[in-house]
Motif scaffolding. Structure first.
Motif, PDB file in Angstrom:
ATOM      1  N   LEU A  51      -4.998  -3.800   2.189  1.00  0.00           N
ATOM      2  CA  LEU A  51      -5.746  -2.647   0.803  1.00  0.00           C
ATOM      3  C   LEU A  51      -4.428  -1.552   0.576  1.00  0.00           C
ATOM      4  O   LEU A  51      -4.795  -1.093  -0.699  1.00  0.00           O
ATOM      5  N   MET A  52      -3.579  -1.057   1.416  1.00  0.00           N
ATOM      6  CA  MET A  52      -2.956  -0.181   1.019  1.00  0.00           C
ATOM      7  C   MET A  52      -1.903  -0.652   0.097  1.00  0.00           C
ATOM      8  O   MET A  52      -1.293   0.015  -0.586  1.00  0.00           O
ATOM      9  N   ILE A  53      -1.588  -1.917   0.018  1.00  0.00           N
ATOM     10  CA  ILE A  53      -0.564  -2.413  -0.764  1.00  0.00           C
ATOM     11  C   ILE A  53      -1.364  -2.890  -2.277  1.00  0.00           C
ATOM     12  O   ILE A  53      -0.802  -2.573  -3.147  1.00  0.00           O
ATOM     13  N   ALA A  96       3.574  -0.197   3.036  1.00  0.00           N
ATOM     14  CA  ALA A  96       3.224  -0.360   1.536  1.00  0.00           C
ATOM     15  C   ALA A  96       3.765   0.504   0.654  1.00  0.00           C
ATOM     16  O   ALA A  96       3.565  -0.165  -0.545  1.00  0.00           O
ATOM     17  N   TYR A  97       4.141   1.510   0.970  1.00  0.00           N
ATOM     18  CA  TYR A  97       4.924   2.394  -0.155  1.00  0.00           C
ATOM     19  C   TYR A  97       6.214   1.678  -0.472  1.00  0.00           C
ATOM     20  O   TYR A  97       6.492   1.598  -2.042  1.00  0.00           O
ATOM     21  N   TRP A 103       5.835  -4.391  -6.393  1.00  0.00           N
ATOM     22  CA  TRP A 103       4.881  -5.101  -6.598  1.00  0.00           C
ATOM     23  C   TRP A 103       4.638  -5.503  -7.906  1.00  0.00           C
ATOM     24  O   TRP A 103       4.341  -6.801  -8.381  1.00  0.00           O
ATOM     25  N   TRP A 104       4.682  -4.833  -8.981  1.00  0.00           N
ATOM     26  CA  TRP A 104       4.324  -4.849 -10.352  1.00  0.00           C
ATOM     27  C   TRP A 104       5.335  -5.425 -10.982  1.00  0.00           C
ATOM     28  O   TRP A 104       5.235  -5.760 -12.190  1.00  0.00           O
ATOM     29  N   ARG A 105       6.474  -5.821 -10.621  1.00  0.00           N
ATOM     30  CA  ARG A 105       7.618  -6.475 -11.036  1.00  0.00           C
ATOM     31  C   ARG A 105       7.342  -7.969 -11.081  1.00  0.00           C
ATOM     32  O   ARG A 105       7.971  -8.838 -11.991  1.00  0.00           O
ATOM     33  N   GLY A 119       5.725  -8.041   3.783  1.00  0.00           N
ATOM     34  CA  GLY A 119       5.411  -6.732   4.254  1.00  0.00           C
ATOM     35  C   GLY A 119       4.633  -7.149   5.658  1.00  0.00           C
ATOM     36  O   GLY A 119       4.804  -6.080   6.319  1.00  0.00           O
ATOM     37  N   VAL A 120       4.043  -8.124   5.900  1.00  0.00           N
ATOM     38  CA  VAL A 120       3.250  -8.259   7.212  1.00  0.00           C
ATOM     39  C   VAL A 120       4.435  -8.236   8.197  1.00  0.00           C
ATOM     40  O   VAL A 120       4.281  -7.438   9.561  1.00  0.00           O
ATOM     41  N   ALA A 121       5.277  -8.996   8.102  1.00  0.00           N
ATOM     42  CA  ALA A 121       6.694  -9.126   8.813  1.00  0.00           C
ATOM     43  C   ALA A 121       7.046  -7.954   9.307  1.00  0.00           C
ATOM     44  O   ALA A 121       7.452  -7.429  10.431  1.00  0.00           O
TER      45      ALA A 121
END
Length: 508
Positions: A51-53, A96-97, A103-105, A119-121
């Motif tokens: 959710l943060m991402i 997440a930051y 992300w949007w690229r 991100g999980v790793a």
């Protein structure tokens, strides 16, 4: 509704929804581990990270307040005694930051899914670095708990998010995407595989534990192959449900770390295979789209070439008619007048001038006849291509000039495309004209033959060859190149022991 009021209502809804789901996932983790610390790091942190991402940063305070409130409540109920867990949301916030900045690229689903897995790793490694020093849990326990929860929930939440996002824009803009989420057939297959796996464990003996791998990995492979990354994500989550059910009924995977390792392995295999399949499908779609575009462009270029060829022939026909009717009559009149002047001239100078005028008129007449031979339209409407080319070769009168010319026509069927017919005729005409003027050859060979779906024209001579400077600057060769390229063909030029030009034209 004001923007601030809308944000407040959305935050309140998110607070209660997130809290309910978080505590539900915590209960599942506590049931499996019997430890509040591990239960917090297992499934809830995967939900939080996703959710943060995915959500805007203005919703982050709501998530943090909700989680702090839940941790305080669990501590009061003596279900959670480690205040260190308040650092976990901050670690996920850091990951997440960083992920959101890039992300949007990326717009493709499988690209964003890879970012989520990265991100999980990273989130798991951060938790290991911090909590391995501040808690009594081992590195393997911390990493498996955070990584397994993230790998199971983060892709699934992203799948739900993309589905809701797509439904929202479909209602607003009435558009569809080529990579639709949660198709009906996908849900049906997922339900059937899950039902088979759960039923097998209820109705069969404990020996079915040996077949758990098949009950999990076969659906993973099938769903990923058929539905790409969506199938891989959904089958990974359902596979974890089947294995958890097996632990409850038959005591399989009594060790929590063994269960977490198996859950994360099957999820990685399913999602990884799904990403590979999605990537392959995307490349196949792009290749098909580029192929269709190239075919359309080639078709348009051929149509344009056909129009240009017919326009060129019409223009040449009009010019030839003007040369024949206007200039030809005037030249004839000049010749008659010069003969009259020559017969009636009294002084030698006038007699000589009349003779020169008559000689120049004959030269102009000869040049005009040569131009007419080049300009007048081919007789393809009156005879076959073979006879038209033979007639063209005869007009050059090579035998009278001591030049041996061989013509080999080996086409079984005459091309039906008028553009190809006109082009072949004009190519032979241009090449023979160049040989007649510049080659100083004693032998010429012309052949036409069919090679698969192409027609090959080969013209050889044993002349002096073509200088390198004229290969790129000559208008004749440039015209040949433009004609051949426009029809999707190719040509080669060699100048060893004379000149050899080979032209390949498609028959379509």
């Amino acid at each position: 509704m004001r923007k601030g009021t809308r944000l407040l209502l959305q935050s309140i809804f998110l607070f209660f929804t997130y809290s309910l789901i978080w505590i539900g996932l915590w209960i599942i983790g506590f049931y499996l581990s019997q430890n509040g610390f591990q239960a917090t790091l297992f499934l809830p942190q995967g939900l939080r990270l996703a959710l943060m991402i995915i959500l805007w940063r203005r919703y982050w305070p709501t998530l943090l307040v909700s989680e702090v409130t839940l941790n305080i409540w669990l501590a009061q109920e003596q279900l959670l005694s480690q205040p260190l867990l308040l650092l976990s949301p901050l670690l996920s916030l850091t990951v997440a930051y960083v992920i959101q900045d890039i992300w949007w690229r990326y717009t493709l689903y499988w690209q964003r899914l890879l970012l989520l897995l990265a991100g999980v790793a990273a989130n798991s490694l951060l938790h290991v670095l911090v909590f391995s020093w501040l808690s009594s849990f081992s590195v393997s326990q911390l990493f498996l708990a955070t990584f397994t929860g993230g790998i199971l929930l983060t892709p699934f939440i992203y799948l739900i998010y993309e589905y809701l996002h797509e439904q929202h824009y479909q209602m607003l803009l009435d558009y569809g995407t080529p990579d639709k989420q949660l198709r009906t057939s996908l849900l049906i297959w997922a339900f059937l595989f899950c039902l088979v796996g759960l039923s097998a464990q209820v109705f069969f003996t404990p020996e079915i534990e040996q077949l758990i791998v098949l009950l999990v990995f076969i659906p993973n492979v099938f769903m990923a192959y058929r539905y790409g990354w969506q199938g891989g994500v959904l089958s990974a989550l359902l596979g974890s449900l089947i294995m958890t059910f097996a632990r409850q009924f038959h005591g399989a995977f009594a060790d929590l770390q063994e269960l977490e390792m198996f859950l994360s392995s099957q999820a990685l295999i399913g999602i990884g295979l799904g990403i590979a399949i999605s990537r392959q499908q995307q490349l196949a779609r792009n290749l098909q789209r580029y192929r269709q575009r190239l075919e359309q462009e080639l078709k348009a270029r051929r149509e344009l070439m056909r129009q240009l060829v017919h326009t060129e022939e019409d223009v040449k026909k009009a010019i030839a008619r003007e040369l024949h009717d206007e200039i030809g009559q005037n030249i004839t009149a000049i010749q008659i007048q010069s003969m009259l002047v020559k017969k009636t001239a009294l002084d030698p100078l006038s007699h000589q001038a009349a003779g020169q005028i008559n000689q120049l008129a004959q030269q102009i007449h000869q040049s005009t006849r040569q131009l007419l031979r080049q300009l007048r339209p081919p007789v393809l409407n009156e005879m076959s291509l073979e006879k038209a080319l033979a007639h063209l070769i005869d007009e050059f009168a090579f035998e009278k000039n001591g030049i041996e010319c061989e013509f080999h026509y080996q086409l079984i069927d005459t091309p039906e495309n008028d553009t190809v017919l006109f082009t072949l005729y004009r190519l032979v005409q241009e090449l023979l004209n160049n040989i007649s003027k510049h080659a100083r050859a004693t032998h010429i060979s012309i052949s036409l033959e069919q090679q698969s779906d192409k027609i090959q024209l080969r013209v050889n001579d044993n002349g002096v060859g073509i200088p390198f400077s004229q290969r790129t600057s000559g208008l004749g060769l440039r015209g040949i190149e433009e004609r051949v390229s426009a029809l999707g063909g190719d040509w080669t030029l060699t100048t060893q022991g004379g000149t050899q030009i080979i032209v390949n034209l498609p028959t379509l």
